[in-house]
Design an enzyme around this catalytic site. Structure first.
Site, mmCIF file in Angstrom:
data_model
loop_
_atom_site.group_PDB
_atom_site.id
_atom_site.type_symbol
_atom_site.label_atom_id
_atom_site.label_comp_id
_atom_site.label_asym_id
_atom_site.label_seq_id
_atom_site.Cartn_x
_atom_site.Cartn_y
_atom_site.Cartn_z
ATOM 1 C CD GLU A 139 -3.061 -0.968 2.215
ATOM 2 O OE1 GLU A 139 -4.174 -1.452 2.022
ATOM 3 O OE2 GLU A 139 -2.719 -0.463 3.313
ATOM 4 C CG ASP A 249 -3.138 -6.087 7.676
ATOM 5 O OD1 ASP A 249 -2.538 -6.460 6.654
ATOM 6 O OD2 ASP A 249 -4.081 -5.269 7.655
ATOM 7 C CB ALA A 279 -7.722 -10.633 14.551
ATOM 8 N NE ARG A 282 -11.076 -8.541 20.406
ATOM 9 C CZ ARG A 282 -10.228 -8.798 21.395
ATOM 10 N NH1 ARG A 282 -10.659 -8.861 22.629
ATOM 11 N NH2 ARG A 282 -8.941 -8.980 21.153
#
Length: 300
Positions: A139, A249, A279, A282
């Site tokens: 990115e 990530d 991860a 949530r």
């Protein structure tokens, strides 16, 4: 002695998230839920995920001198990330527009903003030499990633998630240890719209392109690792997915940290798969990242 366990070089975005019943097709408008704004970007996500796990982490990135930039800096610092190498100005902070459906799957459009202004000249050799492992994504400009590779001191490990995917120069591929891809990224790098159904075959073909090792992430199925010794599957744990935003990530950050602690590739990937699983239970990206104690509880 290294100052950091992990230096992340990459993007920092404000994530603008809307829940939808289904993602729109071409020319279609759908109604969504309330807009939520979260700190995100693959670089900042990785830095926060690693710091939450207990890694000494720094981020080299660029944000705008605006409210979104301050949101990101606050989130990074509260997680314990060293932000002394986060540059400010040059363009507005990058923004990611994210839709999330009821299953937790997401679609993302990124406006790079200041991320596109992170240049080769911003890559300081002194910062690169301060970490045991350096992690990057796409990115930010590919030329900047190439400058990172050229500036790596001897003995520093380089981890790359080529997202969003594009063809990579040989010098970048040769530095990757590992190259971390999902199915879509593997297809792009292989240049094959139908690479078959065997992730081990994808990994072996990717390894032949030049990286020292390859990790293919497989979502709820865990991951597959491949190096000169062969390909091996690693498990994950079964969880109820709420939102997959940023899970990749978290996986890459955990993998890079554990590799820097001298774990074997398969062992590090198995731990990273558990971090990614935690991860997705949530909502949000950085807000969803677990501590090491929460990962251990997931195993219990």
């Amino acid at each position: 002695m290294y100052d950091y366990d992990l230096l992340v070089v990459g993007s920092a975005n404000a994530d603008l998230v809307v829940g939808v019943e289904r993602r729109p097709g071409a020319g279609e408008t759908v109604l969504g839920g309330d807009l939520a704004v979260h700190p995100g970007g693959k670089g900042a996500n990785q830095a926060v995920a690693a710091a939450r796990l207990g890694a000494r982490t720094a981020l080299l990135a660029r944000v705008g001198d605006d409210g979104h930039g301050r949101l990101l800096l606050d989130s990074l610092r509260s997680a314990g990330v060293d932000t002394s190498a986060v540059l400010t100005g040059g363009a507005p902070t990058g923004v990611a527009l994210i839709t999330v459906d009821p299953s937790g799957d997401n679609s993302i459009v990124v406006s790079p903003g200041a991320n596109a202004r992170l240049t080769e000249g911003d890559v300081a050799a002194g910062v690169l030499g301060a970490a045991r492992v350096v992690s990057a994504q796409l990115e930010i400009p590919l030329e900047t990633v190439a400058a990172v590779v050229r500036g790596l001191p001897e003995g520093t490990r380089f981890v790359l998630n080529p997202s969003p995917p594009r063809p990579l120069p040989d010098e970048v591929l040769a530095a990757c240890d590992p190259l971390v891809v999902n199915e879509h990224e593997a297809r792009v790098l292989l240049g094959d719209a139908d690479p078959g159904d065997d992730p081990a075959d994808w990994a072996r073909r990717l390894l032949a392109l030049g990286p020292r090792s390859v990790v293919v992430t497989l979502g709820a199925k865990g991951a597959l690792v491949c190096d000169a010794s062969g390909a091996r599957s690693v498990p994950s744990v079964v969880v109820a997915a709420v939102d997959t935003t940023g899970a990749g990530d978290a996986f890459t950050a955990a993998l890079a940290w554990r590799l820097g602690a001298d774990e074997e590739l398969a062992e590090a990937a198995a731990y990273a798969a558990r971090v990614g699983a935690a991860a997705v239970t949530r909502r949000g990206a950085q807000e969803s990242y677990p501590t090491a104690a929460e990962v251990a509880a997931l195993d219990a």
